[in-house]
Design a protein around this motif. Structure first.
Motif, PDB file in Angstrom:
ATOM      1  N   ARG A 102       0.826  -1.216   0.000  1.00 13.91           N
ATOM      2  CA  ARG A 102       0.000   0.000   0.000  1.00 13.91           C
ATOM      3  C   ARG A 102       0.858   1.263   0.000  1.00 13.91           C
ATOM      4  NH1 ARG A 102      -5.607  -0.960   1.932  1.00 13.91           N
ATOM      5  NH2 ARG A 102      -5.833  -3.188   1.614  1.00 13.91           N
ATOM      6  N   GLY A 103       2.057   1.135   0.548  1.00 12.98           N
ATOM      7  CA  GLY A 103       2.957   2.290   0.632  1.00 12.98           C
ATOM      8  C   GLY A 103       3.388   2.816  -0.725  1.00 12.98           C
ATOM      9  N   ALA A 104       3.245   2.000  -1.772  1.00  6.53           N
ATOM     10  CA  ALA A 104       3.637   2.430  -3.119  1.00  6.53           C
ATOM     11  C   ALA A 104       2.874   3.686  -3.546  1.00  6.53           C
ATOM     12  CB  ALA A 104       3.406   1.301  -4.122  1.00  6.53           C
ATOM     13  N   ALA A 105       1.723   3.908  -2.933  1.00  7.02           N
ATOM     14  CA  ALA A 105       0.909   5.086  -3.265  1.00  7.02           C
ATOM     15  C   ALA A 105       1.635   6.388  -2.925  1.00  7.02           C
ATOM     16  CB  ALA A 105      -0.422   5.022  -2.524  1.00  7.02           C
ATOM     17  N   TYR A 106       2.655   6.307  -2.042  1.00  6.81           N
ATOM     18  CA  TYR A 106       3.338   7.528  -1.600  1.00  6.81           C
ATOM     19  C   TYR A 106       4.662   7.743  -2.314  1.00  6.81           C
ATOM     20  CZ  TYR A 106      -0.107   6.998   2.051  1.00  6.81           C
ATOM     21  OH  TYR A 106      -1.287   6.838   2.724  1.00  6.81           O
ATOM     22  N   MET A 107       4.945   6.893  -3.283  1.00  7.68           N
ATOM     23  CA  MET A 107       6.214   7.009  -3.991  1.00  7.68           C
ATOM     24  C   MET A 107       6.274   8.323  -4.768  1.00  7.68           C
ATOM     25  SD  MET A 107       8.052   4.099  -6.320  1.00  7.68           S
ATOM     26  CE  MET A 107       7.446   2.814  -5.248  1.00  7.68           C
ATOM     27  N   GLY A 108       7.417   9.016  -4.637  1.00 10.97           N
ATOM     28  CA  GLY A 108       7.629  10.218  -5.432  1.00 10.97           C
ATOM     29  C   GLY A 108       6.833  11.436  -5.021  1.00 10.97           C
ATOM     30  N   ARG A 109       6.246  11.391  -3.835  1.00  2.50           N
ATOM     31  CA  ARG A 109       5.537  12.590  -3.375  1.00  2.50           C
ATOM     32  C   ARG A 109       5.678  12.736  -1.865  1.00  2.50           C
ATOM     33  NH1 ARG A 109       0.035  11.957  -1.814  1.00  2.50           N
ATOM     34  NH2 ARG A 109      -0.694   9.809  -1.813  1.00  2.50           N
ATOM     35  N   PRO A 110       5.520  13.956  -1.370  1.00  2.00           N
ATOM     36  CA  PRO A 110       5.658  14.147   0.075  1.00  2.00           C
ATOM     37  C   PRO A 110       4.536  13.438   0.833  1.00  2.00           C
ATOM     38  CG  PRO A 110       5.045  16.215  -1.019  1.00  2.00           C
ATOM     39  CD  PRO A 110       5.226  15.179  -2.093  1.00  2.00           C
ATOM     40  N   LEU A 111       4.857  13.004   2.068  1.00  2.00           N
ATOM     41  CA  LEU A 111       3.848  12.318   2.869  1.00  2.00           C
ATOM     42  C   LEU A 111       2.766  13.309   3.299  1.00  2.00           C
ATOM     43  CD1 LEU A 111       5.789   9.971   5.310  1.00  2.00           C
ATOM     44  CD2 LEU A 111       4.613   9.398   3.172  1.00  2.00           C
ATOM     45  N   PRO A 112       1.511  12.853   3.301  1.00  2.00           N
ATOM     46  CA  PRO A 112       0.435  13.706   3.812  1.00  2.00           C
ATOM     47  C   PRO A 112       0.668  14.048   5.287  1.00  2.00           C
ATOM     48  CG  PRO A 112      -0.456  11.807   2.629  1.00  2.00           C
ATOM     49  CD  PRO A 112       1.015  11.583   2.775  1.00  2.00           C
ATOM     50  N   ASP A 113       0.075  15.138   5.731  1.00  2.00           N
ATOM     51  CA  ASP A 113       0.275  15.637   7.091  1.00  2.00           C
ATOM     52  C   ASP A 113      -0.199  14.683   8.177  1.00  2.00           C
ATOM     53  OD1 ASP A 113       1.424  17.926   6.155  1.00  2.00           O
ATOM     54  OD2 ASP A 113      -0.414  19.129   6.275  1.00  2.00           O
ATOM     55  N   GLU A 114      -1.112  13.761   7.840  1.00  2.81           N
ATOM     56  CA  GLU A 114      -1.631  12.896   8.898  1.00  2.81           C
ATOM     57  C   GLU A 114      -0.634  11.832   9.356  1.00  2.81           C
ATOM     58  OE1 GLU A 114      -3.107  13.231   5.823  1.00  2.81           O
ATOM     59  OE2 GLU A 114      -4.146  11.376   5.239  1.00  2.81           O
ATOM     60  N   PHE A 115       0.472  11.668   8.624  1.00  2.00           N
ATOM     61  CA  PHE A 115       1.493  10.724   9.088  1.00  2.00           C
ATOM     62  C   PHE A 115       2.143  11.266  10.350  1.00  2.00           C
ATOM     63  CE2 PHE A 115       0.974   8.715   5.063  1.00  2.00           C
ATOM     64  CZ  PHE A 115       1.358   7.400   5.284  1.00  2.00           C
ATOM     65  N   PRO A 116       2.555  10.374  11.264  1.00  2.00           N
ATOM     66  CA  PRO A 116       3.193  10.835  12.504  1.00  2.00           C
ATOM     67  C   PRO A 116       4.450  11.645  12.199  1.00  2.00           C
ATOM     68  CG  PRO A 116       2.716   8.475  12.601  1.00  2.00           C
ATOM     69  CD  PRO A 116       2.443   8.914  11.200  1.00  2.00           C
ATOM     70  N   ALA A 117       4.695  12.632  13.044  1.00  2.00           N
ATOM     71  CA  ALA A 117       5.892  13.461  12.883  1.00  2.00           C
ATOM     72  C   ALA A 117       7.130  12.577  12.925  1.00  2.00           C
ATOM     73  CB  ALA A 117       5.938  14.499  13.996  1.00  2.00           C
ATOM     74  N   GLY A 118       8.079  12.866  12.077  1.00  3.75           N
ATOM     75  CA  GLY A 118       9.336  12.121  12.083  1.00  3.75           C
ATOM     76  C   GLY A 118       9.271  10.795  11.355  1.00  3.75           C
ATOM     77  N   THR A 119       8.206  10.520  10.617  1.00  2.99           N
ATOM     78  CA  THR A 119       8.125   9.267   9.859  1.00  2.99           C
ATOM     79  C   THR A 119       9.261   9.210   8.842  1.00  2.99           C
ATOM     80  OG1 THR A 119       5.712   9.108  10.058  1.00  2.99           O
ATOM     81  CG2 THR A 119       6.728   7.895   8.246  1.00  2.99           C
ATOM     82  N   ARG A 120      10.018   8.125   8.875  1.00  3.96           N
ATOM     83  CA  ARG A 120      11.089   7.921   7.905  1.00  3.96           C
ATOM     84  C   ARG A 120      10.576   7.007   6.796  1.00  3.96           C
ATOM     85  NH1 ARG A 120      14.079   8.163  12.713  1.00  3.96           N
ATOM     86  NH2 ARG A 120      15.829   9.599  12.639  1.00  3.96           N
ATOM     87  N   VAL A 121      11.033   7.288   5.579  1.00  2.57           N
ATOM     88  CA  VAL A 121      10.544   6.549   4.419  1.00  2.57           C
ATOM     89  C   VAL A 121      11.668   5.687   3.843  1.00  2.57           C
ATOM     90  CG1 VAL A 121       9.544   6.767   2.117  1.00  2.57           C
ATOM     91  CG2 VAL A 121       8.892   8.383   3.910  1.00  2.57           C
ATOM     92  N   HIS A 122      11.347   4.423   3.513  1.00  4.46           N
ATOM     93  CA  HIS A 122      12.306   3.490   2.937  1.00  4.46           C
ATOM     94  C   HIS A 122      11.707   2.874   1.678  1.00  4.46           C
ATOM     95  CE1 HIS A 122      14.480   3.687   6.801  1.00  4.46           C
ATOM     96  NE2 HIS A 122      13.282   3.684   7.321  1.00  4.46           N
ATOM     97  N   ALA A 123      12.571   2.579   0.722  1.00  6.96           N
ATOM     98  CA  ALA A 123      12.097   2.006  -0.546  1.00  6.96           C
ATOM     99  C   ALA A 123      11.359   0.688  -0.311  1.00  6.96           C
ATOM    100  CB  ALA A 123      13.259   1.802  -1.503  1.00  6.96           C
ATOM    101  N   ASP A 124      11.907  -0.138   0.565  1.00  7.06           N
ATOM    102  CA  ASP A 124      11.294  -1.440   0.842  1.00  7.06           C
ATOM    103  C   ASP A 124      11.803  -1.957   2.187  1.00  7.06           C
ATOM    104  OD1 ASP A 124      13.908  -2.276   0.340  1.00  7.06           O
ATOM    105  OD2 ASP A 124      13.443  -2.862  -1.723  1.00  7.06           O
ATOM    106  N   LEU A 125      11.373  -3.164   2.540  1.00  8.60           N
ATOM    107  CA  LEU A 125      11.727  -3.731   3.842  1.00  8.60           C
ATOM    108  C   LEU A 125      13.239  -3.959   3.966  1.00  8.60           C
ATOM    109  CD1 LEU A 125      10.034  -4.335   6.280  1.00  8.60           C
ATOM    110  CD2 LEU A 125       9.779  -6.693   5.484  1.00  8.60           C
ATOM    111  N   ALA A 126      13.876  -4.317   2.859  1.00 11.00           N
ATOM    112  CA  ALA A 126      15.330  -4.534   2.892  1.00 11.00           C
ATOM    113  C   ALA A 126      16.050  -3.229   3.217  1.00 11.00           C
ATOM    114  CB  ALA A 126      15.807  -5.094   1.549  1.00 11.00           C
ATOM    115  N   ALA A 127      15.575  -2.124   2.659  1.00 11.64           N
ATOM    116  CA  ALA A 127      16.188  -0.823   2.929  1.00 11.64           C
ATOM    117  C   ALA A 127      15.986  -0.442   4.397  1.00 11.64           C
ATOM    118  CB  ALA A 127      15.586   0.238   2.005  1.00 11.64           C
TER     119      ALA A 127
END
Ligand SMILES: [Zn+2]
Length: 146
Positions: A102-127
């Motif tokens: 489901r996270g693929a929906a956020y690829m290439g764009r900033p996270l919406p404000d409702e995400f918790p502050a300080g959320t870190r983004v990774h390409a996949d589980l291995a990353a």
């Protein structure tokens, strides 16, 4: 530890035996590469049940903390959905989002404000795993002294 919404159970879409089979397969695949899941916690309820364990409510995380006697504050949690991260952040976990599933929906764009502050983004589980390993690596000097 895995915390999973499984409302299909409550709605009778599948049996507990099917869920057990999926979990057994996860354990098997992980152990083949040296990994392990200590426990899987799941919520069988639907949104309309108003329970405290369905993510984004933090009940599953609270159960994990209680069962294992661990303080969850600052513990990394990873998921592919906003609900996962909200549930973890509610008990003080450090939120990480993967851009797969489901996270693929956020690829290439900033996270919406409702995400918790300080959320870190990774390409996949291995990353995400590589991030954790790097973060926990002890500097050579420190390990030599200790
Ligand atoms: Zn529930």
């Amino acid at each position: 530890m895995v915390a999973s919404n499984q409302s299909g159970l409550g709605r009778g879409l599948y049996e507990i035996s099917a869920l057990n089979a999926i979990q057994a397969k996860m354990h098997k695949l992980l152990s083949a590469v040296g990994g392990r899941i200590d426990a899987i916690f799941y919520c069988p309820h639907g949104r309309e049940d108003g329970c405290h364990c369905r993510k984004p409510s933090p009940g599953l995380f609270e159960q994990i903390g209680e069962r294992f006697g661990v303080e969850l504050h600052g513990v990394p949690t990873v998921g592919d959905r906003l609900e996962d991260l909200l549930a973890g952040a509610a008990v003080g976990c450090e939120p990480h989002l993967v851009l797969t599933g489901r996270g693929a929906a956020y690829m290439g764009r900033p996270l919406p404000d409702e995400f918790p502050a300080g959320t870190r983004v990774h390409a996949d589980l291995a990353a995400f795993a590589a991030y954790l390993i790097e973060k926990s690596a002890v500097p050579k000097a420190a390990s030599a002294a200790g």
